[in-house]
Write a protein that holds these residues in place. Structure first.
Motif, PDB file in Angstrom:
ATOM      1  N   GLN A 267      47.758  52.340  31.052  1.00  0.00           N
ATOM      2  CA  GLN A 267      46.779  51.193  31.312  1.00  0.00           C
ATOM      3  C   GLN A 267      47.716  50.305  32.494  1.00  0.00           C
ATOM      4  O   GLN A 267      48.809  49.845  32.127  1.00  0.00           O
ATOM      5  N   LEU A 268      47.048  50.087  33.221  1.00  0.00           N
ATOM      6  CA  LEU A 268      47.432  49.047  34.541  1.00  0.00           C
ATOM      7  C   LEU A 268      46.412  47.874  34.674  1.00  0.00           C
ATOM      8  O   LEU A 268      45.252  48.092  34.805  1.00  0.00           O
ATOM      9  N   SER A 269      46.895  46.774  34.337  1.00  0.00           N
ATOM     10  CA  SER A 269      46.262  45.392  34.273  1.00  0.00           C
ATOM     11  C   SER A 269      46.679  44.509  35.449  1.00  0.00           C
ATOM     12  O   SER A 269      47.648  44.429  35.407  1.00  0.00           O
ATOM     13  N   HIS A 270      45.695  43.818  35.740  1.00  0.00           N
ATOM     14  CA  HIS A 270      45.944  42.863  36.961  1.00  0.00           C
ATOM     15  C   HIS A 270      45.054  41.587  36.572  1.00  0.00           C
ATOM     16  O   HIS A 270      43.954  41.643  36.261  1.00  0.00           O
ATOM     17  N   ARG A 271      45.606  40.532  36.605  1.00  0.00           N
ATOM     18  CA  ARG A 271      45.124  39.072  36.586  1.00  0.00           C
ATOM     19  C   ARG A 271      45.571  38.364  37.676  1.00  0.00           C
ATOM     20  O   ARG A 271      46.524  38.164  38.012  1.00  0.00           O
ATOM     21  N   VAL A 272      44.418  37.633  38.439  1.00  0.00           N
ATOM     22  CA  VAL A 272      44.846  36.750  39.525  1.00  0.00           C
ATOM     23  C   VAL A 272      43.884  35.699  39.450  1.00  0.00           C
ATOM     24  O   VAL A 272      42.644  35.692  38.669  1.00  0.00           O
ATOM     25  N   GLU A 273      44.265  34.407  39.663  1.00  0.00           N
ATOM     26  CA  GLU A 273      43.650  33.171  39.798  1.00  0.00           C
ATOM     27  C   GLU A 273      43.399  32.768  41.296  1.00  0.00           C
ATOM     28  O   GLU A 273      44.339  32.008  41.811  1.00  0.00           O
ATOM     29  N   PRO A 274      42.210  33.177  41.755  1.00  0.00           N
ATOM     30  CA  PRO A 274      42.042  32.863  43.253  1.00  0.00           C
ATOM     31  C   PRO A 274      41.965  31.378  43.590  1.00  0.00           C
ATOM     32  O   PRO A 274      42.423  30.838  44.627  1.00  0.00           O
ATOM     33  N   THR A 275      41.141  30.464  42.547  1.00  0.00           N
ATOM     34  CA  THR A 275      41.290  29.090  42.808  1.00  0.00           C
ATOM     35  C   THR A 275      41.236  28.489  41.370  1.00  0.00           C
ATOM     36  O   THR A 275      41.194  29.110  40.251  1.00  0.00           O
ATOM     37  N   ALA A 276      41.428  27.381  41.294  1.00  0.00           N
ATOM     38  CA  ALA A 276      41.675  26.460  40.359  1.00  0.00           C
ATOM     39  C   ALA A 276      40.203  26.721  39.279  1.00  0.00           C
ATOM     40  O   ALA A 276      39.025  26.370  39.838  1.00  0.00           O
ATOM     41  N   GLY A 277      40.395  27.190  38.203  1.00  0.00           N
ATOM     42  CA  GLY A 277      39.294  27.251  37.117  1.00  0.00           C
ATOM     43  C   GLY A 277      38.691  28.751  37.231  1.00  0.00           C
ATOM     44  O   GLY A 277      37.584  28.942  36.657  1.00  0.00           O
ATOM     45  N   SER A 278      39.303  29.726  37.971  1.00  0.00           N
ATOM     46  CA  SER A 278      38.765  30.996  38.284  1.00  0.00           C
ATOM     47  C   SER A 278      39.792  32.097  37.971  1.00  0.00           C
ATOM     48  O   SER A 278      41.083  31.683  38.359  1.00  0.00           O
ATOM     49  N   ARG A 279      39.344  33.001  37.443  1.00  0.00           N
ATOM     50  CA  ARG A 279      40.396  34.056  36.966  1.00  0.00           C
ATOM     51  C   ARG A 279      39.702  35.480  37.211  1.00  0.00           C
ATOM     52  O   ARG A 279      38.571  35.603  36.921  1.00  0.00           O
ATOM     53  N   VAL A 280      40.288  36.344  37.722  1.00  0.00           N
ATOM     54  CA  VAL A 280      39.845  37.542  37.564  1.00  0.00           C
ATOM     55  C   VAL A 280      40.548  38.753  36.970  1.00  0.00           C
ATOM     56  O   VAL A 280      41.933  38.635  37.035  1.00  0.00           O
ATOM     57  N   PHE A 281      40.318  39.478  36.135  1.00  0.00           N
ATOM     58  CA  PHE A 281      40.983  40.611  35.244  1.00  0.00           C
ATOM     59  C   PHE A 281      40.430  41.918  35.813  1.00  0.00           C
ATOM     60  O   PHE A 281      39.135  42.174  35.835  1.00  0.00           O
ATOM     61  N   THR A 282      41.363  42.872  35.921  1.00  0.00           N
ATOM     62  CA  THR A 282      41.006  44.011  36.276  1.00  0.00           C
ATOM     63  C   THR A 282      41.993  45.098  35.445  1.00  0.00           C
ATOM     64  O   THR A 282      43.278  44.903  35.130  1.00  0.00           O
ATOM     65  N   GLU A 283      41.346  46.177  34.951  1.00  0.00           N
ATOM     66  CA  GLU A 283      42.057  47.048  34.014  1.00  0.00           C
ATOM     67  C   GLU A 283      41.671  48.608  34.358  1.00  0.00           C
ATOM     68  O   GLU A 283      40.506  48.969  34.592  1.00  0.00           O
ATOM     69  N   LEU A 284      42.636  49.348  34.764  1.00  0.00           N
ATOM     70  CA  LEU A 284      42.598  50.726  35.217  1.00  0.00           C
ATOM     71  C   LEU A 284      43.196  51.411  33.842  1.00  0.00           C
ATOM     72  O   LEU A 284      44.408  51.363  33.603  1.00  0.00           O
TER      73      LEU A 284
END
Length: 448
Positions: A267-284
């Protein structure tokens, strides 16, 4: 959503075996074909069902419940019932669509947190529409550091576990491995014929945060889990007299009964916070699981019960004589792969989530029969076997949007999702009738 997933149940020997040889066994070698029962293609084909025939899957547990192992629970499996068991945001089931009756519990040695959501989660489509149990494995923050542990007991069991942690400025690495071996509680009269139970597990994680100067905060983590298990699992019972004498006794004819499993999880997981109050989670992710089971089921062409069991008990006690045996075996492979992403944005006290997922899994089932000779307490393989193969492949696309609205002590959650499931079934050895289990449906949800 409807649960027409093309479930194949091969757990009850009596339901799939007949006294005549037909269909896929017509090419069998003469000795095994002449003396022993065989599977009928029509009986196997009848085990495919739709949502109106779930009762066909009830009863029978082919693979027993072991710590961190797999179980077949008929219509109660997590995928079929719409209840998903999740670890680190990914479904634990090795094939939740092509084999919805097969599910996995989280490893208790690495479990650090869990929470239940009875309303389900649209992120996991129909497999989580009636509830989600979310768990978290041992993380790089929770690990206490380096350790080594050895243990043993008076029943000739022992275990070893080691854990190491590298905590650098820009990355962290965790490695945990364990091995356990235990003498089974049931033993044959001849102790040298017994088998030890064993289990090996490995957890590896490496994680890194965003590089200095990055515009957005990021966190990337790779996880690999390995598990291998072997258990002596005699399926043959005892006569009442022998059970009263020693309930832990096993007849020599059952000393080859076993359950083996092996699984790999990437499993490869990635989390990014592009702006304040925003989160993007991605799992492969990619999962694979192999399981095999063998249980002696027939003696001289008859299912082992009643008078046949009495005959085996007499041969076992006298240590002389011979009998022809046939086992029921399975050698199955399961795979799952996919990618999913979820974006969560906070608007004051309210929250909106968008998610999308592509998933593909397959189940390759291979039930069969094998021939043995039990003579003078020696069990020898006659190198004759029969088997069939059935393949199911599922491809899934899903997307969803949910909104969580908060006012003081009141929270209202509304959402809608769409899921498209395509299931293909094939067999090179059994003339199974073609069937289409494909479907697409909308998944609305509301929670107050």
């Amino acid at each position: 959503m409807s649960q027409r997933r093309g479930l194949l149940k091969v757990s009850a020997v009596a339901g799939l075996v007949s006294g005549s040889l037909a269909g896929p066994w017509a090419h069998a070698s003469e000795p095994l074909a002449a003396d022993h029962p065989a599977f009928e293609a029509t009986a196997i084909n009848a085990m495919y069902y739709d949502s109106a025939e779930r009762q066909l899957t009830a009863g029978g547990e082919l693979i027993p419940t072991l710590p961190g192992s797999f179980s077949i629970r008929g219509a109660g499996g997590s995928g079929h019932s719409g209840i998903a068991i999740i670890e680190d945001r990914v479904n634990l089931a090795p094939a939740p669509y092509s084999a919805p009756y097969l599910w996995q519990l989280p490893d208790p040695d690495t479990l650090v947190a869990s929470s239940a959501n009875a309303a389900g989660s649209l992120l996991y489509g129909g497999s989580g529409s009636f509830g989600v149990l979310e768990t978290q494995s041992l993380g790089l923050q929770e690990s206490p550091g380096k350790s080594v542990r050895l243990q043993g007991n008076e029943d000739k069991g022992w275990g070893a576990e080691g854990r190491g942690l590298i905590d650098a400025d820009d990355y962290k690495v965790l490695l945990q491995a364990s091995h356990r071996r235990q003498q089974p509680w049931q033993e044959p009269r001849s102790a040298e014929l017994g088998q030890d139970d064993s289990q090996t597990k490995v957890l590896f994680k490496i994680a890194a945060n965003s590089l200095p100067g990055a515009r957005s905060r990021q966190h990337t983590e790779f996880k690999y889990q390995y598990s291998q298990q072997r258990q002596f699992l005699p399926g043959m019972g005892l006569t009442p007299a022998d059970w009263q004498l020693n309930p832990e006794l096993v007849y020599g004819a059952a000393t080859q009964d076993r359950l083996k499993s092996r699984s790999h999880r990437y499993q490869l997981s990635h989390r990014v916070e592009p702006t304040a109050g925003s989160r993007v989670f991605t799992e492969l992710y990619y999962h694979s699981h192999h399981s095999s089971q063998l249980q002696m089921s027939f003696a001289d062409g008859a299912f082992i019960q009643g008078d046949v069991l009495e005959q085996l008990a007499a041969l076992d006690a006298a240590a002389i004589g011979a009998v022809s045996l046939v086992d029921f075996r399975r050698d199955d492979d399961f795979e799952a792969m996919g990618i999913q992403t979820q974006a969560i944005t906070q608007y004051g006290r309210h929250k909106v989530s968008y998610s999308a997922r592509w998933h593909r899994d397959k189940a390759e089932l291979a039930p069969g029969l094998g021939s043995w000779l039990w003579q003078d307490r020696l069990l020898s393989d006659t190198a004759q076997s029969l088997s069939i193969r059935i393949d199911d492949k599922a491809s899934v696309w899903s997307s969803a949007v949910t909104a969580e609205l908060n006012w003081s002590a009141v929270t209202l959650e509304l959402g809608v999702g769409y899921e498209d499931v395509s299931l293909e079934r094939s067999s090179e050895t059994v003339p199974l009738a073609a069937a289409d289990f494909s479907e697409s449906e909308w998944l609305p949800t509301a929670k107050l």
